[in-house]
Motif scaffolding. Structure first.
Motif, PDB file in Angstrom:
ATOM      1  N   GLU A 284       0.825  -1.211   0.000  1.00  0.00           N
ATOM      2  CA  GLU A 284       0.000   0.000   0.000  1.00  0.00           C
ATOM      3  C   GLU A 284       0.862   1.265   0.000  1.00  0.00           C
ATOM      4  OE1 GLU A 284      -2.648  -0.208   3.277  1.00  0.00           O
ATOM      5  OE2 GLU A 284      -3.697  -1.992   2.562  1.00  0.00           O
ATOM      6  N   GLY A 285       2.164   1.083  -0.156  1.00  0.00           N
ATOM      7  CA  GLY A 285       3.087   2.209  -0.098  1.00  0.00           C
ATOM      8  C   GLY A 285       3.697   2.322   1.287  1.00  0.00           C
ATOM      9  N   ALA A 286       4.969   2.688   1.351  1.00  0.00           N
ATOM     10  CA  ALA A 286       5.669   2.770   2.629  1.00  0.00           C
ATOM     11  C   ALA A 286       5.042   3.805   3.557  1.00  0.00           C
ATOM     12  CB  ALA A 286       7.142   3.087   2.405  1.00  0.00           C
ATOM     13  N   GLY A 287       4.427   4.852   2.974  1.00  0.00           N
ATOM     14  CA  GLY A 287       3.816   5.895   3.794  1.00  0.00           C
ATOM     15  C   GLY A 287       2.656   5.413   4.622  1.00  0.00           C
ATOM     16  N   LYS A 288       2.040   4.310   4.211  1.00  0.00           N
ATOM     17  CA  LYS A 288       0.918   3.742   4.958  1.00  0.00           C
ATOM     18  C   LYS A 288       1.308   2.480   5.712  1.00  0.00           C
ATOM     19  CE  LYS A 288      -2.528   5.484   1.650  1.00  0.00           C
ATOM     20  NZ  LYS A 288      -3.633   5.114   0.732  1.00  0.00           N
ATOM     21  N   SER A 289       2.572   2.166   5.703  1.00  0.00           N
ATOM     22  CA  SER A 289       3.033   0.917   6.307  1.00  0.00           C
ATOM     23  C   SER A 289       3.506   1.132   7.734  1.00  0.00           C
ATOM     24  CB  SER A 289       4.178   0.331   5.472  1.00  0.00           C
ATOM     25  OG  SER A 289       4.731  -0.804   6.103  1.00  0.00           O
ATOM     26  N   ASP A 290       3.168   0.185   8.603  1.00  0.00           N
ATOM     27  CA  ASP A 290       3.671   0.202   9.974  1.00  0.00           C
ATOM     28  C   ASP A 290       5.081  -0.386  10.052  1.00  0.00           C
ATOM     29  OD1 ASP A 290       1.321   1.288  10.941  1.00  0.00           O
ATOM     30  OD2 ASP A 290       0.411  -0.674  11.301  1.00  0.00           O
ATOM     31  N   SER A 291       5.597  -0.842   8.913  1.00  0.00           N
ATOM     32  CA  SER A 291       6.898  -1.500   8.882  1.00  0.00           C
ATOM     33  C   SER A 291       8.007  -0.596   8.351  1.00  0.00           C
ATOM     34  CB  SER A 291       6.819  -2.772   8.010  1.00  0.00           C
ATOM     35  OG  SER A 291       5.877  -3.680   8.531  1.00  0.00           O
ATOM     36  N   PHE A 292       7.714   0.703   8.240  1.00  0.00           N
ATOM     37  CA  PHE A 292       8.715   1.625   7.697  1.00  0.00           C
ATOM     38  C   PHE A 292       8.910   2.786   8.656  1.00  0.00           C
ATOM     39  CE2 PHE A 292      10.278   4.996   4.831  1.00  0.00           C
ATOM     40  CZ  PHE A 292      11.332   4.311   4.233  1.00  0.00           C
ATOM     41  N   GLY A 318       9.470   5.618  -6.259  1.00  0.00           N
ATOM     42  CA  GLY A 318       9.446   6.503  -5.107  1.00  0.00           C
ATOM     43  C   GLY A 318       9.707   7.945  -5.470  1.00  0.00           C
ATOM     44  N   GLY A 319      10.359   8.637  -4.527  1.00  0.00           N
ATOM     45  CA  GLY A 319      10.705  10.034  -4.736  1.00  0.00           C
ATOM     46  C   GLY A 319       9.874  11.013  -3.949  1.00  0.00           C
ATOM     47  N   SER A 320       8.762  10.560  -3.387  1.00  0.00           N
ATOM     48  CA  SER A 320       7.901  11.484  -2.651  1.00  0.00           C
ATOM     49  C   SER A 320       8.392  11.647  -1.215  1.00  0.00           C
ATOM     50  CB  SER A 320       6.454  10.989  -2.643  1.00  0.00           C
ATOM     51  OG  SER A 320       6.338   9.808  -1.880  1.00  0.00           O
ATOM     52  N   SER A 321       7.903  12.700  -0.549  1.00  0.00           N
ATOM     53  CA  SER A 321       8.307  12.959   0.835  1.00  0.00           C
ATOM     54  C   SER A 321       7.242  13.781   1.542  1.00  0.00           C
ATOM     55  CB  SER A 321       9.650  13.698   0.872  1.00  0.00           C
ATOM     56  OG  SER A 321       9.552  14.939   0.197  1.00  0.00           O
ATOM     57  N   ASP A 322       7.294  13.762   2.870  1.00  0.00           N
ATOM     58  CA  ASP A 322       6.351  14.516   3.697  1.00  0.00           C
ATOM     59  C   ASP A 322       7.126  15.026   4.910  1.00  0.00           C
ATOM     60  OD1 ASP A 322       4.438  15.381   5.553  1.00  0.00           O
ATOM     61  OD2 ASP A 322       2.950  13.937   4.866  1.00  0.00           O
ATOM     62  N   LYS A 323       7.412  16.328   4.913  1.00  0.00           N
ATOM     63  CA  LYS A 323       8.236  16.888   5.983  1.00  0.00           C
ATOM     64  C   LYS A 323       7.558  16.780   7.336  1.00  0.00           C
ATOM     65  CE  LYS A 323      10.889  20.941   7.358  1.00  0.00           C
ATOM     66  NZ  LYS A 323      11.351  22.306   7.014  1.00  0.00           N
ATOM     67  N   GLU A 324       6.257  16.984   7.377  1.00  0.00           N
ATOM     68  CA  GLU A 324       5.549  16.934   8.651  1.00  0.00           C
ATOM     69  C   GLU A 324       5.680  15.573   9.312  1.00  0.00           C
ATOM     70  OE1 GLU A 324       1.005  17.496  10.418  1.00  0.00           O
ATOM     71  OE2 GLU A 324       1.500  18.256   8.419  1.00  0.00           O
ATOM     72  N   LYS A 325       5.686  14.515   8.499  1.00  0.00           N
ATOM     73  CA  LYS A 325       5.805  13.158   9.023  1.00  0.00           C
ATOM     74  C   LYS A 325       7.247  12.654   9.002  1.00  0.00           C
ATOM     75  CE  LYS A 325       1.129  11.781   7.595  1.00  0.00           C
ATOM     76  NZ  LYS A 325       0.344  10.823   6.766  1.00  0.00           N
ATOM     77  N   GLU A 329      10.010   8.547   0.953  1.00  0.00           N
ATOM     78  CA  GLU A 329       9.606   7.267   0.359  1.00  0.00           C
ATOM     79  C   GLU A 329      10.831   6.480  -0.098  1.00  0.00           C
ATOM     80  OE1 GLU A 329       6.493   5.645  -3.070  1.00  0.00           O
ATOM     81  OE2 GLU A 329       7.220   7.708  -3.116  1.00  0.00           O
ATOM     82  N   PRO A 330      10.815   5.160   0.070  1.00  0.00           N
ATOM     83  CA  PRO A 330      11.889   4.355  -0.521  1.00  0.00           C
ATOM     84  C   PRO A 330      12.024   4.686  -2.006  1.00  0.00           C
ATOM     85  CG  PRO A 330      10.508   2.995   0.884  1.00  0.00           C
ATOM     86  CD  PRO A 330       9.841   4.332   0.793  1.00  0.00           C
ATOM     87  N   THR A 331      13.253   4.978  -2.409  1.00  0.00           N
ATOM     88  CA  THR A 331      13.464   5.531  -3.744  1.00  0.00           C
ATOM     89  C   THR A 331      14.612   4.819  -4.452  1.00  0.00           C
ATOM     90  OG1 THR A 331      12.676   7.700  -2.992  1.00  0.00           O
ATOM     91  CG2 THR A 331      13.973   7.654  -5.025  1.00  0.00           C
ATOM     92  N   ILE A 332      14.396   4.486  -5.728  1.00  0.00           N
ATOM     93  CA  ILE A 332      15.423   3.902  -6.577  1.00  0.00           C
ATOM     94  C   ILE A 332      15.751   4.900  -7.681  1.00  0.00           C
ATOM     95  CG2 ILE A 332      16.070   1.955  -8.048  1.00  0.00           C
ATOM     96  CD1 ILE A 332      15.524   1.153  -5.173  1.00  0.00           C
ATOM     97  N   VAL A 333      17.035   5.191  -7.853  1.00  0.00           N
ATOM     98  CA  VAL A 333      17.482   6.143  -8.869  1.00  0.00           C
ATOM     99  C   VAL A 333      18.486   5.444  -9.777  1.00  0.00           C
ATOM    100  CG1 VAL A 333      18.455   8.421  -9.312  1.00  0.00           C
ATOM    101  CG2 VAL A 333      17.202   7.998  -7.174  1.00  0.00           C
TER     102      VAL A 333
END
Length: 518
Positions: A284-292, A318-325, A329-333
């Motif tokens: 569901e994405g790392a942002g919604k995961s309790d494992s990240f 990936g590539g997204s981010s949320d400063k408040e939280k 996001e796990p990101t591959i470049v």
């Protein structure tokens, strides 16, 4: 339990704390192996009794899942403590040197003595293992200990300051909480040993400060640990283990794979395998995961985000981010070049750059052009490939077909080389770090008959007799060494024969005295 409030140690009390520990150490109570074992067992039960509070503290500080704390820290820490508990008597026992005719009469012995009051400065990312693991070695060595936690983990720092004195002897072991002022004051004092785990910039400050008091320092400094990929690898397993090592603790791991070196022709296939693992790990994405986990604070968030924003590589996942939280996001470049922002410093976050190379030779050249890493990872089925990378590079550790787990292996040292650190800890290596090997001997009077030639006034006869005793004979001169004209080597003799005659004489003399007394 409720996590206690974080309270900084008053700076003015720090010299008093140091002096108090020194006084208690000088009392001699830590010299007893029985005392050390008792304290080690108490330390083990501190961890065992407080698993839930420790997990809650790191969930609060790092947003880390309880299971991840258990996997990454709790088992490893208890393993280090138990190893020290079970082996301290053997480690601390004085060692007699192997029998040597020249020295046997003097009973040459190596004593294992504590270095004194030691300081352990540890970081935010693995605060349990990087504090209590080395502390177990210091306890086993018989040292008094000051733990200096990171101010970035206030919940954990407050917890151990509150609970540790309830388990360990507070006269010998203590915690100093605080930030730069407290650390600065600590570094103004002399210690038996400092262990610092953290970044190279602060490491330089600590080494400079310690030089003023001639305090020995061991460092574990991290750095950019590469992963070298052979197309002839178990692709699915390699991708899974690499992503686990990189994304654990949100990439805030000193031995996390920092970047990947992969042949250009295999880059797209390998990147796709990494992406599939990320979909499996965080459906569901790392942002919604309790494992990240999240980044430790705003400063670290902004630093990693800045590196990512400046990259010229292609973000394929990936590539997204949320400063408040504090979430990145796990990101591959992919397609990252040597001069990219992501290669400018240790990332210490959940961003994995892939650097394409022509072949393994270019990968080795790329690694050797940079500071020696704390860890080097190799993924391959080929024995020749593995051997080539290991034998032609330098790193603190070299791990094949996995990541991170070497920190849990009993008997392994944990440490770097060159810019990635000096010295090592874990188990016996922690004991050794905090132990001074003190050589002792006791030369009996009867040895004078062999060594009186060392006293002035010097004569040719004395010099000759001493040469026979102290100058060893060498193997035959090799043909590749030129013969020197006009030089005469000092005459030597078989020292074993000389000492044998002495031993026989002494034994005979002792036997005669026994018979006379009878």
């Amino acid at each position: 339990m409720t996590i206690p409030a974080y309270v900084e140690t008053p700076v003015e009390r720090i010299p008093e704390i140091r002096d108090s520990l020194e006084k208690a150490f000088r009392s001699g109570k830590t010299k007893s192996v029985k005392y050390r074992k008792e304290q080690l067992l108490r330390l083990a039960y501190f961890v065992k009794d407080n698993v839930k509070p420790l997990q809650e503290a790191l969930a609060k500080d790092l947003g880390r899942a309880d299971a991840e704390t258990s996997i990454l820290e709790l088992g490893n820490t208890l393993g280090d403590i138990k190893t020290s508990y079970e082996n301290v008597a053997k480690w601390a026992k004085p060692e007699r040197l192997p029998f040597m005719f020249n020295w046997f009469a003097m009973k040459p012995t190596l004593r294992k003595e504590p270095k004194g009051v030691v300081l352990i400065i540890f970081p935010f990312n693995y605060p349990i293992w990087l504090s209590l693991g080395p502390m177990a070695g210091a306890i086993a060595a018989g040292c008094a200990v000051v733990l200096k936690p990171s101010e970035l983990t206030p919940a954990y720092s407050a917890l151990i300051a509150e609970l540790l004195p309830k388990y360990l002897d507070p006269e010998i072991y203590t915690v100093v909480n605080g930030a730069v002022p407290q650390a600065t004051k600590l570094l103004e004092l002399r210690w038996g040993q400092i262990l610092y785990t953290g970044g190279g910039r602060v490491g330089q400050i600590i080494l400079s400060a310690a030089a003023k008091t001639l305090t020995p320092v061991s460092t574990e400094l991290g750095g950019k640990s590469p992963a070298v990929i052979d197309p002839n690898c178990d692709l699915k397993t390699s991708a899974k283990r690499l992503i686990w090592g990189k994304m654990s603790n949100s990439g805030q791991t000193c031995v996390a794979p920092d970047y990947v070196l992969v042949p250009k022709a295999f880059e797209a296939q390998f990147a796709q395998a990494l992406k599939e693992v990320l979909y499996d790990f965080y459906p569901e994405g790392a942002g919604k995961s309790d494992s990240f986990s999240h980044m430790i604070n705003g400063g670290h968030f902004e630093r990693v985000k800045g590196l990512l924003d400046a990259t010229h590589g292609e973000i394929v996942y990936g590539g997204s981010s949320d400063k408040e939280k504090l979430f990145i996001e796990p990101t591959i470049v992919t397609g990252v070049k040597a001069d990219d922002s992501l290669m400018s410093e240790e990332i210490f976050g959940p961003v994995l750059p892939i650097v394409p190379v022509e072949d393994v030779d270019e990968a080795i050249e790329f690694i050797n052009a940079r500071d020696h890493p704390l860890a080097l990872y190799i993924f391959s089925k080929s024995a020749a490939f593995k051997s080539k990378v290991i034998e032609n590079t330098q790193s603190g550790s070299a791990i094949v077909n996995d990541t991170l787990i070497h920190g849990a292996v009993e008997g392994f040292p944990f440490g770097g080389v060159g810019p990635s650190g000096s010295g090592a800890h874990k188990g016996k290596f922690s004991f050794d770090m905090f132990t001074h090997i003190r050589p002792t001997l006791d030369n009996p009077s009867w040895v004078e008959m062999m060594m009186s030639g060392r006293y002035p006034p010097y004569t040719v006869a004395k010099a000759s007799s001493m040469a026979k005793l102290i100058i060893p004979s060498l193997p035959s001169r090799p043909s590749y060494l030129p013969k020197l004209e006009g030089t005469v080597a000092p005459k030597t003799s078989n020292r074993w024969g000389v000492w044998f005659l002495v031993a026989v004489a002494v034994a005979g003399y002792g036997l005669i005295r026994v018979r006379r007394s009878a």
